[in-house]
Design a protein around this motif. Structure first.
Motif, PDB file in Angstrom:
ATOM      1  N   ILE A  47       0.840  -1.194   0.000  1.00  0.00           N
ATOM      2  CA  ILE A  47       0.000   0.000   0.000  1.00  0.00           C
ATOM      3  C   ILE A  47       0.878   1.249   0.000  1.00  0.00           C
ATOM      4  O   ILE A  47       0.559   2.252  -0.662  1.00  0.00           O
ATOM      5  CB  ILE A  47      -0.954  -0.017   1.206  1.00  0.00           C
ATOM      6  CG1 ILE A  47      -1.789  -1.304   1.182  1.00  0.00           C
ATOM      7  CG2 ILE A  47      -1.860   1.208   1.187  1.00  0.00           C
ATOM      8  CD1 ILE A  47      -2.516  -1.564  -0.135  1.00  0.00           C
ATOM      9  N   THR A  48       2.001   1.189   0.692  1.00  0.00           N
ATOM     10  CA  THR A  48       2.965   2.288   0.624  1.00  0.00           C
ATOM     11  C   THR A  48       3.421   2.500  -0.811  1.00  0.00           C
ATOM     12  O   THR A  48       3.496   3.636  -1.298  1.00  0.00           O
ATOM     13  CB  THR A  48       4.184   1.988   1.527  1.00  0.00           C
ATOM     14  OG1 THR A  48       3.758   1.906   2.884  1.00  0.00           O
ATOM     15  CG2 THR A  48       5.235   3.071   1.391  1.00  0.00           C
ATOM     16  N   ALA A  49       3.716   1.409  -1.514  1.00  0.00           N
ATOM     17  CA  ALA A  49       4.154   1.501  -2.914  1.00  0.00           C
ATOM     18  C   ALA A  49       3.049   2.074  -3.797  1.00  0.00           C
ATOM     19  O   ALA A  49       3.325   2.856  -4.718  1.00  0.00           O
ATOM     20  CB  ALA A  49       4.567   0.120  -3.417  1.00  0.00           C
ATOM     21  N   LEU A  50       1.799   1.700  -3.527  1.00  0.00           N
ATOM     22  CA  LEU A  50       0.666   2.244  -4.281  1.00  0.00           C
ATOM     23  C   LEU A  50       0.606   3.754  -4.140  1.00  0.00           C
ATOM     24  O   LEU A  50       0.540   4.479  -5.142  1.00  0.00           O
ATOM     25  CB  LEU A  50      -0.633   1.620  -3.769  1.00  0.00           C
ATOM     26  CG  LEU A  50      -1.932   2.272  -4.267  1.00  0.00           C
ATOM     27  CD1 LEU A  50      -2.162   1.933  -5.729  1.00  0.00           C
ATOM     28  CD2 LEU A  50      -3.117   1.815  -3.413  1.00  0.00           C
ATOM     29  N   TYR A  51       0.617   4.232  -2.916  1.00  0.00           N
ATOM     30  CA  TYR A  51       0.537   5.669  -2.673  1.00  0.00           C
ATOM     31  C   TYR A  51       1.758   6.396  -3.228  1.00  0.00           C
ATOM     32  O   TYR A  51       1.646   7.467  -3.841  1.00  0.00           O
ATOM     33  CB  TYR A  51       0.437   5.960  -1.171  1.00  0.00           C
ATOM     34  CG  TYR A  51      -0.772   5.394  -0.460  1.00  0.00           C
ATOM     35  CD1 TYR A  51      -1.925   5.007  -1.138  1.00  0.00           C
ATOM     36  CD2 TYR A  51      -0.763   5.251   0.921  1.00  0.00           C
ATOM     37  CE1 TYR A  51      -3.026   4.501  -0.452  1.00  0.00           C
ATOM     38  CE2 TYR A  51      -1.855   4.754   1.617  1.00  0.00           C
ATOM     39  CZ  TYR A  51      -2.986   4.372   0.924  1.00  0.00           C
ATOM     40  OH  TYR A  51      -4.066   3.881   1.608  1.00  0.00           O
ATOM     41  N   LYS A  52       2.927   5.840  -2.992  1.00  0.00           N
ATOM     42  CA  LYS A  52       4.171   6.480  -3.412  1.00  0.00           C
ATOM     43  C   LYS A  52       4.258   6.565  -4.933  1.00  0.00           C
ATOM     44  O   LYS A  52       4.817   7.526  -5.481  1.00  0.00           O
ATOM     45  CB  LYS A  52       5.367   5.708  -2.857  1.00  0.00           C
ATOM     46  CG  LYS A  52       6.670   6.486  -2.880  1.00  0.00           C
ATOM     47  CD  LYS A  52       7.752   5.756  -2.097  1.00  0.00           C
ATOM     48  CE  LYS A  52       9.043   6.569  -2.042  1.00  0.00           C
ATOM     49  NZ  LYS A  52       9.628   6.825  -3.368  1.00  0.00           N
ATOM     50  N   GLY A  90      -5.216   2.338   6.630  1.00  0.00           N
ATOM     51  CA  GLY A  90      -5.050   2.853   5.278  1.00  0.00           C
ATOM     52  C   GLY A  90      -4.678   4.323   5.257  1.00  0.00           C
ATOM     53  O   GLY A  90      -3.849   4.771   4.448  1.00  0.00           O
ATOM     54  N   ALA A  91      -5.282   5.094   6.160  1.00  0.00           N
ATOM     55  CA  ALA A  91      -4.983   6.523   6.233  1.00  0.00           C
ATOM     56  C   ALA A  91      -3.613   6.776   6.858  1.00  0.00           C
ATOM     57  O   ALA A  91      -2.894   7.704   6.443  1.00  0.00           O
ATOM     58  CB  ALA A  91      -6.066   7.238   7.028  1.00  0.00           C
ATOM     59  N   GLU A  92      -3.235   5.976   7.838  1.00  0.00           N
ATOM     60  CA  GLU A  92      -1.933   6.154   8.485  1.00  0.00           C
ATOM     61  C   GLU A  92      -0.792   5.954   7.494  1.00  0.00           C
ATOM     62  O   GLU A  92       0.185   6.723   7.487  1.00  0.00           O
ATOM     63  CB  GLU A  92      -1.789   5.172   9.646  1.00  0.00           C
ATOM     64  CG  GLU A  92      -2.571   5.563  10.882  1.00  0.00           C
ATOM     65  CD  GLU A  92      -2.481   4.534  11.989  1.00  0.00           C
ATOM     66  OE1 GLU A  92      -2.713   4.909  13.151  1.00  0.00           O
ATOM     67  OE2 GLU A  92      -2.189   3.343  11.690  1.00  0.00           O
ATOM     68  N   ILE A  93      -0.906   4.937   6.651  1.00  0.00           N
ATOM     69  CA  ILE A  93       0.126   4.715   5.632  1.00  0.00           C
ATOM     70  C   ILE A  93       0.181   5.919   4.692  1.00  0.00           C
ATOM     71  O   ILE A  93       1.255   6.400   4.319  1.00  0.00           O
ATOM     72  CB  ILE A  93      -0.153   3.418   4.851  1.00  0.00           C
ATOM     73  CG1 ILE A  93      -0.124   2.216   5.787  1.00  0.00           C
ATOM     74  CG2 ILE A  93       0.872   3.240   3.730  1.00  0.00           C
ATOM     75  CD1 ILE A  93      -0.659   0.935   5.152  1.00  0.00           C
ATOM     76  N   GLY A  94      -0.994   6.411   4.306  1.00  0.00           N
ATOM     77  CA  GLY A  94      -1.048   7.581   3.441  1.00  0.00           C
ATOM     78  C   GLY A  94      -0.422   8.807   4.077  1.00  0.00           C
ATOM     79  O   GLY A  94       0.297   9.572   3.421  1.00  0.00           O
ATOM     80  N   ARG A  95      -0.668   9.007   5.360  1.00  0.00           N
ATOM     81  CA  ARG A  95      -0.100  10.145   6.080  1.00  0.00           C
ATOM     82  C   ARG A  95       1.422  10.077   6.071  1.00  0.00           C
ATOM     83  O   ARG A  95       2.111  11.085   5.871  1.00  0.00           O
ATOM     84  CB  ARG A  95      -0.626  10.140   7.518  1.00  0.00           C
ATOM     85  CG  ARG A  95      -0.263  11.334   8.382  1.00  0.00           C
ATOM     86  CD  ARG A  95      -1.089  12.550   8.020  1.00  0.00           C
ATOM     87  NE  ARG A  95      -0.466  13.336   6.974  1.00  0.00           N
ATOM     88  CZ  ARG A  95      -1.148  14.065   6.096  1.00  0.00           C
ATOM     89  NH1 ARG A  95      -2.470  14.088   6.102  1.00  0.00           N
ATOM     90  NH2 ARG A  95      -0.510  14.771   5.185  1.00  0.00           N
ATOM     91  N   GLU A  96       1.963   8.869   6.278  1.00  0.00           N
ATOM     92  CA  GLU A  96       3.416   8.698   6.269  1.00  0.00           C
ATOM     93  C   GLU A  96       4.001   9.036   4.901  1.00  0.00           C
ATOM     94  O   GLU A  96       5.022   9.717   4.803  1.00  0.00           O
ATOM     95  CB  GLU A  96       3.773   7.264   6.655  1.00  0.00           C
ATOM     96  CG  GLU A  96       3.472   6.908   8.102  1.00  0.00           C
ATOM     97  CD  GLU A  96       3.713   5.442   8.402  1.00  0.00           C
ATOM     98  OE1 GLU A  96       4.139   4.720   7.474  1.00  0.00           O
ATOM     99  OE2 GLU A  96       3.457   5.016   9.546  1.00  0.00           O
TER     100      GLU A  96
END
Length: 338
Positions: A47-52, A90-96
């Motif tokens: 999910i980090t890779a998705l957002y990044k 999901g939001a915490e990963i996005g915030r990071e």
């Protein structure tokens, strides 16, 4: 209410949103029928890779991996008791990811439809819908989302319930509907109907618009329909990367990065302020969209003929705003891509 997104809307001519969630996750190994939201806990690296991927491609805003994160949808996977946990994660990963980007990037908490039909045709009540959306909103808020983002909605009742739920959570929000049925939503709303609905809400969105649907051409026709109705709020355009094609057991979208760059510029010229992609839109599409928006000047509002010449024909003869019924028309041949 002053918040990160409203500040950006006030200071930017346009904002680039993100692309697809499902398409990207399937490429990472998600199987059909699986709940993507479980990956927020089970595979946070993916999910980090998705957002990044979206942020590195130039997106100013990305949606969290929580589209199906309400109790009704999660119940299909015996996950109805995990709504708060999965949305918060999901939001915490996005915030990071956003905080590590070195620039202002908006984390938008994705909220999809419940999958149920409202009374009297179905069994879903207004109060039950508000409760489900509120539960999800509180998880996203706790995880650090800047704004809530309801998307792919077909029924006015569901959009209205989400607005009420987000007021209970004291969170700013945006909301898009999917006009995928001969220019209307599945429940019959036209672009003009949506503008009227948004203007009457006690808790209106920061921005509204359309996502998904059929293809980029249809979505831009819907945005033109919004503009013709005289909206008072910024418009959102999140179109699919072309048309889905079934090939070798998989769904592929035929929109090239170059086509999506043309779509992005035309969306801006149609009046959209937040521009992104939906199904099939990958980081390479977003990079092309960013480059096109940065290098091409604002032009005239495109005609329907200009849209079809560049992006392909419409899926129906009418978008519904002229009172015509949902009579389908053959899709014109799409322009040959390199």
């Amino acid at each position: 209410m002053t918040n990160a997104l409203s500040k950006m809307l006030d200071t930017h001519d346009w904002l680039l949103a993100d692309g697809a969630t499902g398409t990207n996750l399937f490429n990472m190994g998600l199987m059909s029928g699986d709940a993507p939201e479980f990956w927020n806990v089970d595979h946070p690296d993916r999910i980090t890779a998705l957002y990044k991927g979206a942020v590195d491609a130039g997106s100013d805003l990305f949606l969290t991996n929580t589209f199906g994160g309400n109790a009704s949808r999660l119940k299909l996977h015996d996950g109805q008791s995990r709504v708060f946990e999965l949305n918060k994660a999901g939001a915490e990963i996005g915030r990071e990811v956003a905080d590590a980007s070195g620039r202002t990037v908006i984390v938008a908490g994705s909220v999809g439809p419940t999958g149920e039909i409202f009374e009297p045709m179905g069994t879903l009540t207004h109060s039950a819908a508000v409760e489900m959306f509120h539960e999800q909103a509180e998880g996203l808020k706790a995880g650090g989302a800047d704004v809530l983002w309801v998307e792919t909605i077909s029924a006015a009742e569901e959009y209205i319930a989400a607005a009420e739920a987000f007021a209970l959570a004291d969170m700013p929000w945006c909301g898009t509907m999917s006009f995928d049925t001969a220019g209307r939503t599945m429940m019959g709303l036209t672009s003009a109907d949506m503008v009227k609905m948004v203007d009457k809400l006690a808790n209106p969105p920061l921005a509204f618009g359309a996502n998904c649907g059929v293809g980029a051409s249809d979505l831009l026709r819907t945005v033109l329909g919004f503009a013709a109705a005289g909206p008072t709020r910024p418009m959102i355009a999140k179109g699919n990367a072309g048309i889905p094609k079934y090939h070798d057991g998989h769904i592929h979208y035929d929109g090239t990065p170059e086509l999506m760059g043309e779509y992005a510029v035309m969306a801006r010229n149609c009046g959209a302020k937040i521009i992104g992609g939906c199904c099939g839109t990958m980081p390479e599409h977003l990079s092309a969209m960013r480059k096109a928006l940065e290098t091409q000047p604002i032009g005239e509002v495109p005609s329907l003929e200009a849209i079809t010449a560049k992006l392909g024909g419409f899926s129906s003869a009418s978008d519904g705003t002229d009172g015509a019924g949902p009579e389908a028309s053959p899709r014109r041949g799409r322009r040959r891509k390199a």
